[in-house]
Scaffold this motif. Sequence first.
Motif, short mmCIF file in Angstrom:
data_model
loop_
_atom_site.label_atom_id
_atom_site.label_comp_id
_atom_site.label_asym_id
_atom_site.label_seq_id
_atom_site.Cartn_x
_atom_site.Cartn_y
_atom_site.Cartn_z
N LEU D 232 40.10 37.66 38.46
CA LEU D 232 39.82 36.51 39.30
C LEU D 232 39.77 36.93 40.76
O LEU D 232 40.68 37.61 41.25
N MET D 233 38.72 36.51 41.45
CA MET D 233 38.60 36.79 42.87
C MET D 233 38.46 35.48 43.64
O MET D 233 37.72 34.59 43.22
N VAL D 234 39.12 35.41 44.78
CA VAL D 234 38.93 34.26 45.67
C VAL D 234 38.43 34.81 47.00
O VAL D 234 39.00 35.76 47.53
N VAL D 235 37.37 34.21 47.51
CA VAL D 235 36.81 34.71 48.76
C VAL D 235 36.53 33.53 49.69
O VAL D 235 35.97 32.51 49.28
N ALA D 236 36.94 33.67 50.94
CA ALA D 236 36.66 32.65 51.95
C ALA D 236 35.19 32.72 52.33
O ALA D 236 34.63 33.81 52.48
#
Lengths: 363, 363, 363, 363
Positions: D232-236
Amino acid sequence: MATKRIGILTSGGDCAGLNAALRAVVHRAIRNYGWRVFGIRDGSMGLMERPLDFVEFDLSLVTGDMLRLGGTILGTINKGDPFHYPMPDGTFRDRSSEFVEGYRELGIEALVVIGGDGSMRILNQLCRQGGIPMVGIPKTIDNDVAQTDYAIGFSTALDVAGEAIDRLAPTAASHHRVMILEVMGRDVGHIAINAGVAGGADVILIPELPYTLEGIANKIADVRAEGRNHALMVVAEGCRTETGSSITTIQSGGEARYGGIGQYLAARLTDLVDAETRVTVLGHVQRGGVPSMRDRVIASAFGVHAVDLISAGRLGRVVAWQHGQVVDVPITDVANITRAVDPFGTLAQTARGLGIYIGEMSS
Amino acid sequence: MATKRIGILTSGGDCAGLNAALRAVVHRAIRNYGWRVFGIRDGSMGLMERPLDFVEFDLSLVTGDMLRLGGTILGTINKGDPFHYPMPDGTFRDRSSEFVEGYRELGIEALVVIGGDGSMRILNQLCRQGGIPMVGIPKTIDNDVAQTDYAIGFSTALDVAGEAIDRLAPTAASHHRVMILEVMGRDVGHIAINAGVAGGADVILIPELPYTLEGIANKIADVRAEGRNHALMVVAEGCRTETGSSITTIQSGGEARYGGIGQYLAARLTDLVDAETRVTVLGHVQRGGVPSMRDRVIASAFGVHAVDLISAGRLGRVVAWQHGQVVDVPITDVANITRAVDPFGTLAQTARGLGIYIGEMSS
Amino acid sequence: MATKRIGILTSGGDCAGLNAALRAVVHRAIRNYGWRVFGIRDGSMGLMERPLDFVEFDLSLVTGDMLRLGGTILGTINKGDPFHYPMPDGTFRDRSSEFVEGYRELGIEALVVIGGDGSMRILNQLCRQGGIPMVGIPKTIDNDVAQTDYAIGFSTALDVAGEAIDRLAPTAASHHRVMILEVMGRDVGHIAINAGVAGGADVILIPELPYTLEGIANKIADVRAEGRNHALMVVAEGCRTETGSSITTIQSGGEARYGGIGQYLAARLTDLVDAETRVTVLGHVQRGGVPSMRDRVIASAFGVHAVDLISAGRLGRVVAWQHGQVVDVPITDVANITRAVDPFGTLAQTARGLGIYIGEMSS
Amino acid sequence: MATKRIGILTSGGDCAGLNAALRAVVHRAIRNYGWRVFGIRDGSMGLMERPLDFVEFDLSLVTGDMLRLGGTILGTINKGDPFHYPMPDGTFRDRSSEFVEGYRELGIEALVVIGGDGSMRILNQLCRQGGIPMVGIPKTIDNDVAQTDYAIGFSTALDVAGEAIDRLAPTAASHHRVMILEVMGRDVGHIAINAGVAGGADVILIPELPYTLEGIANKIADVRAEGRNHALMVVAEGCRTETGSSITTIQSGGEARYGGIGQYLAARLTDLVDAETRVTVLGHVQRGGVPSMRDRVIASAFGVHAVDLISAGRLGRVVAWQHGQVVDVPITDVANITRAVDPFGTLAQTARGLGIYIGEMSS
């Protein structure tokens, strides 16, 4: 020719999705037929009181935000059966003629009644007495209206009850407790059995099926034998004691030891199962709050179809949800008939198939 | 006599409620019939690979927590049709015999397949080729499986899509914008039309109905004329342009100006309606997360009934939800048949009744 | 040199976010320092029982799914104070040495205790007696641990309580009722006052402030005078009667007329305010379920920092959240100190500013 | 003496909790001080347009339902900086004097501005030019306003982003995929890093920290080596490419291959990590919907305190949340200052402690 006028009221206990039905009726009646729509306040009270208590709807009063709003903006206070209305002096009076006169004073040509099976019966009687054309929309969190797969409010109530089990499960496990959740359902167990299956209950008690304390204790013992140190029970508020006494009777009998069936069972089981028990009584949170998507869809379909029935002159009918579609049935097929959980139907068989104790087959 | 052994696999795109169905199959098979249950990993892959990739279930693996867990614990990676399997060198190979041999190696006597209409078709073909008894459980967030009112996953996807509209409505109003929500639905618009009705959309576009940009613009103009300064649109990802071109075609045509139909519409509408537009593409959040209560109930009923079908020797059938109950139908009534939104059915009529623009009647 | 070994346990009532803290401790200790981590089951019980009851963690046991899981996977059954442990024969025994010996048998060099102020006191005493280095992580849905803006569990409990008010508001309005919600908080009113402000309560009663029935009735009369036909009350379970009696005292006094303070108030107010009242007692749903994002963030930060404290040899300290950051304070600043709602603090002033009745200023 | 009149407006992007702040201002001003409160529509536009666009509030307009309503009932359309206002002919005009005149025409003595750091700067400049007493209330989902632990809107946005990860996690696992979630945050990564920690991300990219594709790929390889088949990746949204180019620059450069940073990363990583990637761009759902309990509490406290500041003649100040309490600071300490994620602060250290890749320390 004068513009057609119709009335609408919500009757009985409130639930989520009522406003979606109101909204759909108003949109359909105004947009498609150009009628005027009068919302009557507080169930039948708005027509019994003088001056009449109502609001005329226009589209600005039924925005999309109504879909997200629980309860009913018309109110639904229930002070009593118009045929047998309780007066301050303790006597009862037949106020049905006031209702009929109010209906005429408002000048409406048909009435949409959103209510449960009990409201349907009374309103149908009122309407027949006055020669008033009526169309019904079934609502009740209990989902016990006949002829319809779903009544407005059930879906949201199920979600709330199921979420409560989801919240109780981890705390039950952490403390090795038996958690008892008492949900709504005075006469039927639809909420209990659906929420219990969905939430992973070990025991589900519904008014439709007798049970024994031993049956419950045995199931909890089985759970332990399988290596689990906690258990979940869901019980409908309307369940009686294992001997068939109503909790109300016990309380009237001067004992009043139990707030409800949940507390009764906790008291009786604590020794039988040698475990800590805790009771949660969900109460009115099951009625309210943001309606589920399903309740909004069904309520919207009901509202549109109810207006179409009036337009087609098909009166004395109740809309219903069957097989994924909106249909309509004669009001006499619905009024005062309670749809119970079938002890051999899908939910009961599913519960048994999962090893849930749901009581004894009546002999 | 040897204990009966059955297999179960999940095929195709994942969705919420698959684990509830797995759990119900395991409970029913072990508790009621004393069978052994083998979970095959990654759809048909688990039987095609050597060594076989599977897990034998016992009750400790299917606790109540599985009800609350999205996706499928068996995995469902799809690397291709076993009859036409893509090889690393770019060629295709028929690997169906590997599947059949894997099935025999595992020594199972029946296979429960949880899948959509496409998976049903392929698995049915595989099973027939191998003389393998199969029972199907319909799942798909699109709800386009024939013969069943609800497939596993739809209810949760609808909730997610509807909640997105609930979140977009106030920000649309605050900024006077046209908000476009693109939801899943490659071939059918069940999610779009249900979520749109539930959320209060002004425009709903589904693959089943053609539309015109003028139709949309006129509806938004009407909304403004009624005094509202914003609008909500829901569009199924599978919708084509107003001229019937697929977005994929436009992109392959070297333009690639639009990420999807939502962005296409935003671009085309911005001038037409003289309003700011914003697009949200919900994507995979519709597949996952905590399953809705309804999905858990239906999936549990499906799982129990599927095992009962095997027990009764009623194979080659698919379980279905009809009229609030679990039933079963021949697999040939389901495989590769897509249930579309009926342009004259309840949802379409309800949407029109609420004044929602849902496209043009095809002539 | 031998690999360092640390222990971790959860003590006292469970709440949401405990597993996130466990997970963070394990990740930090293993990934960054290469230590071994032993989870002790059921609070201090796991070290008091023989054989010792524990699990050694590895990374496969602390996946991301733990973030989404309420309660504590270690269990937290509380059978009694080790210094004063209740025996089956009704006597009490000092079992503290068993705890200390268990600690040594496990061979751990430091203990991470996740608990409330009461647990901190007892564990601190146990640890000092045994010369055991300890680090504390504050948790309690009541949020009454000193020195920290937030303890693990409060944020989720607030969400649950607030959502209940959201659900009660529309049904209160529909039926013109006074709805009373009893929330957790035996000694302090943090949940009550935060949920009451967030949910739009008219009356909030907390143990920190005395109240009068007249004060409540006057507020409800004001609400009516402003044109609203219903009211919402939030009351902490630990509130006493208006005369300062505890409900427990009343019940021990042989009357047992009221299940709790909510029911007491309903009974007393029904006549005073001439309105239907309904009570909801939320109970254990406030403890469990999917933890809020805030609880997960704070718990994760606490876990990482607690391990860093051990690494730095900074023992006898408790982690805390201050001003948006994790810090640490001496355990003596926390143990057995209860942080109450400040009658002149932000929440009380905000409630008063909104016209909410929160009781009388003590003279 | 004439009754005091104050104005209030919401400026900049909307978010959840604005209505709670409006409601609190109105309650405090009317109930406690007996002032009149004027709500100015659409940010500064309501004072720039003629006739003035405003509403006078009374208590019936600020019921408890406002707490549950996302966005701002005042609207917040932003057509441009009043000092540099874009005209239809493409030129710019200084319209600040119109704002000041509008303010005087409305006859208000102080203005409450709910806005972010950019709005604060402009409004502060406008107010100073006109000699207008102003008090600020910080709001922004990005939580980048200086001097306050929390601005209105952040808590709800975090909840929405975190729930999206919760939904993506099981579908990522089922399909063995790398899921990329792009969240809001043009200049700062508060939402991304909080949601990523809360949701169990493996990679979190924020504008404050540079990263390399190798760093990401290595982390995903590590995840696989630990036995997990998905990530899982979260990117602004405001993150640049690994070489520091902005996505906007790439698009203006005639390539326009990527809709945003999420799609850019998916394209670049697919080969590097040999895994299927899927991107979800949450967009405006982060702004709206039912506000979180925390946002409602903070917003209510801000509203009450802002009015108290006016009453005390303490103008030119901004309310803030520090250490669990409402305080106030000079507007110059806030206007146009962006509070970034501290690369060595609690959240960054927590993320690293959990083994999350959050980029490289800048040298």
